[in-house]
Design a protein around this motif. Structure first.
Motif, short mmCIF file in Angstrom:
data_model
loop_
_atom_site.label_atom_id
_atom_site.label_comp_id
_atom_site.label_asym_id
_atom_site.label_seq_id
_atom_site.Cartn_x
_atom_site.Cartn_y
_atom_site.Cartn_z
N SER A 59 -2.17 -0.34 3.27
CA SER A 59 -1.58 0.79 2.55
C SER A 59 -0.95 1.79 3.51
O SER A 59 0.13 2.32 3.23
CB SER A 59 -2.66 1.48 1.72
N ASP A 202 -1.16 1.68 -3.79
CA ASP A 202 -0.82 0.30 -3.48
C ASP A 202 -1.97 -0.44 -2.81
O ASP A 202 -1.79 -1.48 -2.19
CB ASP A 202 0.41 0.25 -2.57
N PHE A 203 -3.19 0.12 -2.96
CA PHE A 203 -4.35 -0.52 -2.35
C PHE A 203 -4.62 -1.86 -3.00
O PHE A 203 -4.62 -1.99 -4.22
CB PHE A 203 -5.58 0.38 -2.48
#
Length: 817
Positions: A59, A202-203
């Motif tokens: 990320s 966006d992990f």
């Protein structure tokens, strides 16, 4: 770059500057790394270590293409420090799994590369600095956690804290304390600035989807900034304290109130029955939602579950106005625990057995849609589900078990429907989300895992303010010193008084509908009385309440005052012309009476209720003349009761210097207009509903063309009203003058429900007797009645029992006037 790594809770375990030859450059297992490393060119190798290091580093790095990163993730490392193409990225994409990452670390830090065997160095010398595992505890302080952002905060804690062993309210300090196991213990906190920050949008590391709404991200960031976590002493037994069902919490308040009796035997059954009845009558229910341990997926799963529940049941849910009264859902507490550690430390076998029995009552999606048996979710708290057992693996995801404690009216059935038909979260339908299917299961889970913490309710913020019409606390009876379990799970019904006022022009029809509705909803009619214009103070009390509820605006006061009888003109007595206006006050009793009556009334504007197809007691064209006003909080109910008592008490024993008489307005036809009276007392109290009695009698009179111009109904002895001493003398004198009424007066004097009504109209006495016949047809037993046979007697009786008549052609005057 190193600063941002540390702010995410990661540490630098190895650092090496190397210039690999061709063979060494081709040795990495990952294709991405082989493409990024060039023979003869210096490369800086970093070993990054920490919880969820792969996902966090991915990320932070952002897209591999720096140009794409600048457009989609401008704060990422590749966007800020990358070049112009993929070959000029700050670093290649990290490995896709922990095993591949370990192989890359072996290649980079396993010692000098042997040219003869570049893929497998001989005698590697590990150049990594790894701290030993240590247990530490964090005390989380700041403002109470909000339902909307708790998922983000706890998701961030799970992401960065390490192996979380326990998260609960500490009974001593009343604050949230997290205990975890991590390399180096709590040393990372000195540089970890984002411990409670939401997992990156966006992990990658689970099946849940993080919320990417800018509004949500900003509110979550603000909540994280306002909340601090500092190292504290590790609680005794790591804070993993369970409560047995036999003994309950050992708090002095619990013993004083005797509210936390053992949940076993006949007493438990009686308590459960009372609790179910209370919830049926509108008592907010407690729901415990459990999350199966899911290892690396836990941070996003916890965040997604809490945010999904909040989106459905939070204040932004699409509940029509007027139907959301007292229906807010609050997050009371969150408990996370590592079950393996709990079983190894828990010395009280009875408490552990009670906790396991409570957890076995939880149900998952496949069970409520009848796809699996009741035993299929057994052991969910260990992370082993039906799929694992069916394959015989017994492998669990690891991590903590999570319990969420929620409270709201009808929340259990609402959540069951949401889980079975609406929730699209993959983890929910896969069985990773479980819940207590009834209030009995919720009580036992609450006692085992939550009731030992006295800080519950103080560490989590109410979903809406207590003065909001949707708040459950607005309608709660506050009992000083009551422990949390007793307030969440009442073991007896607590009657509550509320007030309704019926206004023209539809008083009679509104009274009938209201009494029919409250009878169906389990209300008991305590009192009903006809009154004139509202005093200014009482009208202001109702108006301010409506303005606070946003049903009226401050500019509506003149119209509102006119609709409630109008103000007294300067130089005019308060009692002058009061007979030109009539309203009816109702005092009702029921468990959760204030809230339920407000729900029946709905929105202040009848048109809004019609628009949302809400069956409301209110009728009319607007919010000013809607037919009925009621108390919408416990405080306003008490104030209205006090105002009503001041107005009604003197009228129960009207006084005068001489014998009262009735007069008739000059515009009325005295010969055609008669006055009538009817008195009814209840002999068999258990068999007759007061609301039914008043409704049937009033309807029988009105249906025969009579106008009810005086009404007094008192149901026995009531604490809210102090009956004046002259009342007994008045009734005794009336019984002496009218022997036919002696039985009715005897019952009334003994505290039995008693109603007396004055009416006027053509042939009133004849119609009154017909109305009594109709009343006996509806209620054939248990009543004693009196009605004068002659109009002259009726006039005398009305003048004796009533000091004032309302909206009538007749009026009361003293003999010496």
């Amino acid at each position: 770059m190193l600063t941002e790594l540390e702010s995410e809770g990661l540490c630098l375990a190895g650092l090496r500057l190397a210039t690999p030859d061709f063979a060494a450059a081709q040795a990495p297992a990952a294709v991405v790394q082989r493409g990024a490393i060039r023979a003869g060119e210096a490369v800086l190798l970093l070993a990054i270590r920490g919880p969820h290091a792969l996902g966090l580093w991915r990320s932070l790095l952002g897209p591999t293409d720096p140009q794409l990163a600048r457009r989609t993730d401008p704060s990422s490392l590749n966007a800020r420090f990358g070049g112009e193409s993929r070959d000029e990225a700050l670093a290649p994409a990290p490995p896709s799994s922990a095993a591949r990452a370990a192989a890359a670390v072996v290649w980079a830090f396993g010692g000098r590369v042997d040219a003869a065997s570049p893929s497998q160095p001989s005698g590697p010398v590990h150049a990594l600095q790894i701290s030993p595992l240590r247990t530490y505890s964090l005390e989380i302080s700041g403002p109470p956690l909000a339902f909307a952002t708790t998922g983000a905060l706890l998701g961030g804690l799970l992401l960065r804290a390490g192996r979380l062993l326990n998260f609960a309210v500490d009974a001593t300090s009343g604050k949230l304390v997290a205990t975890a196991l991590r390399e180096g213990g709590g040393d990372f906190l000195a540089s970890c600035e984002n411990l409670l920050a939401a997992p990156p949008s966006d992990f990658q590391g689970g099946s849940g989807a993080a919320v990417t709404s800018p509004t949500f991200r900003s509110s979550a960031a603000a909540a994280a900034a306002a909340t601090s976590a500092v190292l504290c002493k590790v609680p005794v037994n790591l804070g993993l304290k369970l409560v047995s069902q036999e003994n309950g919490p050992t708090t002095s308040a619990a013993h004083q109130l005797q509210a936390l009796a053992p949940l076993t035997g006949a007493g438990a059954e009686m308590a459960d029955v009372a609790l179910e009845e209370a919830c049926r009558l509108g008592e907010p229910e407690v729901l415990i939602v459990g999350l199966r341990p899911r290892g690396s997926e836990a941070p996003l799963l916890l965040q997604s579950v809490i945010e999904g529940i909040f989106a459905k049941f939070g204040p932004q849910a699409s509940v029509p106005a007027g139907q959301d009264v007292g229906r807010a859902v609050d997050l009371l507490g969150v408990r996370l625990f590592d079950f393996d550690v709990l079983t190894s430390l828990e010395s009280d076998g009875e408490a552990l057995s009670a906790a396991l029995a409570a957890l076995r009552r939880f149900r998952c999606f496949s069970q409520i849609v009848r796809r699996s048996s009741d035993e299929s979710s057994d052991g969910w708290w260990t992370g082993v589900g039906e799929a694992e057992r069916s394959h015989g693996t017994g492998i669990c995801g690891g991590g903590p078990t999570t319990l969420l404690c929620l409270r709201g009216e009808g929340i259990i059935d609402g959540f069951r429907t949401f889980l079975a038909k609406e929730w699209k979260l993959a983890a929910a339908t896969a069985g990773d989300v479980v819940f207590t299917p009834d209030v009995r299961a919720a009580r036992r889970a609450y006692r085992a895992f939550f009731s030992s913490g006295e800080g519950i309710g103080k560490t989590f913020e109410a979903t809406v303010p207590s003065n909001d019409l949707r708040s459950t606390e607005r309608f709660a009876l506050s009992i000083p010193g009551m422990p949390s379990e007793a307030s969440c799970f009442p073991r007896r019904l607590t009657p509550q008084l509320t007030v309704a006022v019926l206004f023209p022009p539809s008083v009679d029809s509104t009274l009938y509908r209201t009494l029919a509705a409250v009878e169906q909803q389990g209300f008991t009619l305590v009192a009903a009385t006809a009154c004139g214009r509202l005093p200014d103070a009482t009208a202001r009390l109702l108006f301010d309440q409506e303005v606070a509820d946003e049903h009226l605006s401050a500019s509506d006061w003149p119209a509102f005052r006119e609709a409630t009888g109008g103000s007294v003109d300067q130089g005019q007595e308060e009692d002058d012309d009061e007979g030109n206006f009539r309203c009816i006050w109702l005092v009702l009793s029921r468990h959760q009476a204030v809230k339920r009556l407000a729900q029946l009334c709905g929105h202040g504007n009848p048109l809004v209720n019609q628009q949302h197809l809400h069956v409301s007691l209110r009728t009319g064209r607007d919010s000013i003349r809607n037919g009925i006003r009621c108390a919408t909080s416990c405080a306003s109910a008490e104030a209205l009761l006090a105002a009503l008592a001041r107005e009604v008490a003197p009228r129960l024993a009207p006084t005068g210097t001489g014998r009262r008489q009735l007069g008739v307005e000059a515009t009325a036809n005295e010969q055609a207009l008669e006055c009538g009276l009817v008195a009814v007392a209840v002999n068999q109290v258990d068999d007759i509903s007061p609301a039914d009695l008043v409704r049937e009698l009033h309807h029988a009179l009105v249906d025969r063309g009579l106008a009810v111009i005086g009404l007094q109904f008192i149901s026995g002895q009531q604490k809210w009203l102090e009956v004046p001493p002259g009342r007994a003398e008045l009734l005794a004198g009336f019984a002496k003058a009218r022997p036919a009424a002696s039985r009715v007066i005897e019952l009334a004097s003994s505290g039995k429900p008693f109603i007396v009504a004055a009416c006027e109209g053509p042939q009133a006495c004849t119609h009154v007797r017909a109305a009594l016949a109709s009343l006996f047809a509806a209620i054939p037993k248990g009543l004693e009645t009196y009605a004068p046979a002659l109009s002259k007697e009726a006039v005398s009786d009305v003048a004796c029992l009533f000091g004032r008549l309302f909206d009538a052609k007749h009026y009361v005057l003293q003999a010496d006037d």
